[in-house]
Scaffold this active site. Sequence first.
Site, PDB file in Angstrom:
ATOM      1  N   TYR A 128       2.059   8.880  -2.127  1.00 49.80           N
ATOM      2  CA  TYR A 128       2.384   7.847  -1.146  1.00 49.80           C
ATOM      3  C   TYR A 128       3.290   6.781  -1.733  1.00 49.80           C
ATOM      4  O   TYR A 128       3.353   6.597  -2.949  1.00 49.80           O
ATOM      5  CB  TYR A 128       1.120   7.222  -0.534  1.00 49.80           C
ATOM      6  CG  TYR A 128       0.328   6.320  -1.445  1.00 49.80           C
ATOM      7  CD1 TYR A 128       0.552   4.945  -1.475  1.00 49.80           C
ATOM      8  CD2 TYR A 128      -0.663   6.831  -2.258  1.00 49.80           C
ATOM      9  CE1 TYR A 128      -0.186   4.115  -2.295  1.00 49.80           C
ATOM     10  CE2 TYR A 128      -1.419   6.015  -3.075  1.00 49.80           C
ATOM     11  CZ  TYR A 128      -1.174   4.651  -3.092  1.00 49.80           C
ATOM     12  OH  TYR A 128      -1.909   3.829  -3.910  1.00 49.80           O
ATOM     13  N   CYS A 129       4.012   6.120  -0.827  1.00 44.70           N
ATOM     14  CA  CYS A 129       4.894   5.020  -1.172  1.00 44.70           C
ATOM     15  C   CYS A 129       4.581   3.878  -0.215  1.00 44.70           C
ATOM     16  O   CYS A 129       3.447   3.726   0.208  1.00 44.70           O
ATOM     17  CB  CYS A 129       6.358   5.468  -1.089  1.00 44.70           C
ATOM     18  SG  CYS A 129       6.839   6.058   0.561  1.00 44.70           S
ATOM     19  N   TYR A 130       5.561   3.093   0.162  1.00 49.83           N
ATOM     20  CA  TYR A 130       5.335   1.981   1.089  1.00 49.83           C
ATOM     21  C   TYR A 130       5.125   2.468   2.523  1.00 49.83           C
ATOM     22  O   TYR A 130       4.154   2.109   3.175  1.00 49.83           O
ATOM     23  CB  TYR A 130       6.528   1.012   1.082  1.00 49.83           C
ATOM     24  CG  TYR A 130       6.700   0.291  -0.216  1.00 49.83           C
ATOM     25  CD1 TYR A 130       5.911  -0.803  -0.535  1.00 49.83           C
ATOM     26  CD2 TYR A 130       7.649   0.713  -1.138  1.00 49.83           C
ATOM     27  CE1 TYR A 130       6.065  -1.454  -1.731  1.00 49.83           C
ATOM     28  CE2 TYR A 130       7.811   0.061  -2.338  1.00 49.83           C
ATOM     29  CZ  TYR A 130       7.027  -1.028  -2.629  1.00 49.83           C
ATOM     30  OH  TYR A 130       7.178  -1.666  -3.826  1.00 49.83           O
ATOM     31  N   GLY A 162       6.089   5.945   3.606  1.00 48.56           N
ATOM     32  CA  GLY A 162       6.037   7.393   3.744  1.00 48.56           C
ATOM     33  C   GLY A 162       7.376   8.095   3.713  1.00 48.56           C
ATOM     34  O   GLY A 162       7.453   9.286   4.001  1.00 48.56           O
ATOM     35  N   PHE A 215       1.438   3.465   2.201  1.00 45.09           N
ATOM     36  CA  PHE A 215       0.355   2.514   1.967  1.00 45.09           C
ATOM     37  C   PHE A 215       0.185   1.546   3.131  1.00 45.09           C
ATOM     38  O   PHE A 215      -0.926   1.087   3.398  1.00 45.09           O
ATOM     39  CB  PHE A 215       0.586   1.751   0.658  1.00 45.09           C
ATOM     40  CG  PHE A 215      -0.617   0.953   0.242  1.00 45.09           C
ATOM     41  CD1 PHE A 215      -1.757   1.601  -0.201  1.00 45.09           C
ATOM     42  CD2 PHE A 215      -0.622  -0.424   0.315  1.00 45.09           C
ATOM     43  CE1 PHE A 215      -2.885   0.880  -0.575  1.00 45.09           C
ATOM     44  CE2 PHE A 215      -1.735  -1.155  -0.052  1.00 45.09           C
ATOM     45  CZ  PHE A 215      -2.880  -0.495  -0.503  1.00 45.09           C
TER      46      PHE A 215
END
Length: 104
Positions: free
Chosen positions: A65-67, A69, A94
Site C-alpha cells: 500500500y501507498c497513500y 493506491g 492508507f
Amino acid sequence: MNFTRISVEEAVELIRNNPETAQIVDIRDDQSFETKHIDSAVHLHNSNLPEFLDQADLEAPLLVYCYHGHMSQSAAAFLAEHGFKQVFSIDGGFEAWKLRDGQD
C-alpha cells in the site's frame, strides 16, 4: 497483470485468514510511516529493498500500500516480477484504510 488489486475490506479478510503469513509493505515516505501505518507493516524503500527481497517469503501473501493506491500498483508489479507468488495492491491505499478504521 501479475498482481491483484483488492479493496481494504478484502485486505482485512486476507490478513485475518493468514495471520501468521501475510506480509504487508508500506511504500510511503518515512514521516508518514512513522506517524501511522498498518500494524505489522514493513516500511519498504530503496535502501532496504535488497534485504527484503532476500528475507521475505515468496509464497506468502504480500499486500502493498501507498497513500491512495496508485504507486502501490507499480510496486506490486515489481515485487511480482521478483518472484512473489501472491501480490496484492490495496485500492485507496492508507487513506482508505484510515477511513475503514474511522481515523482522520
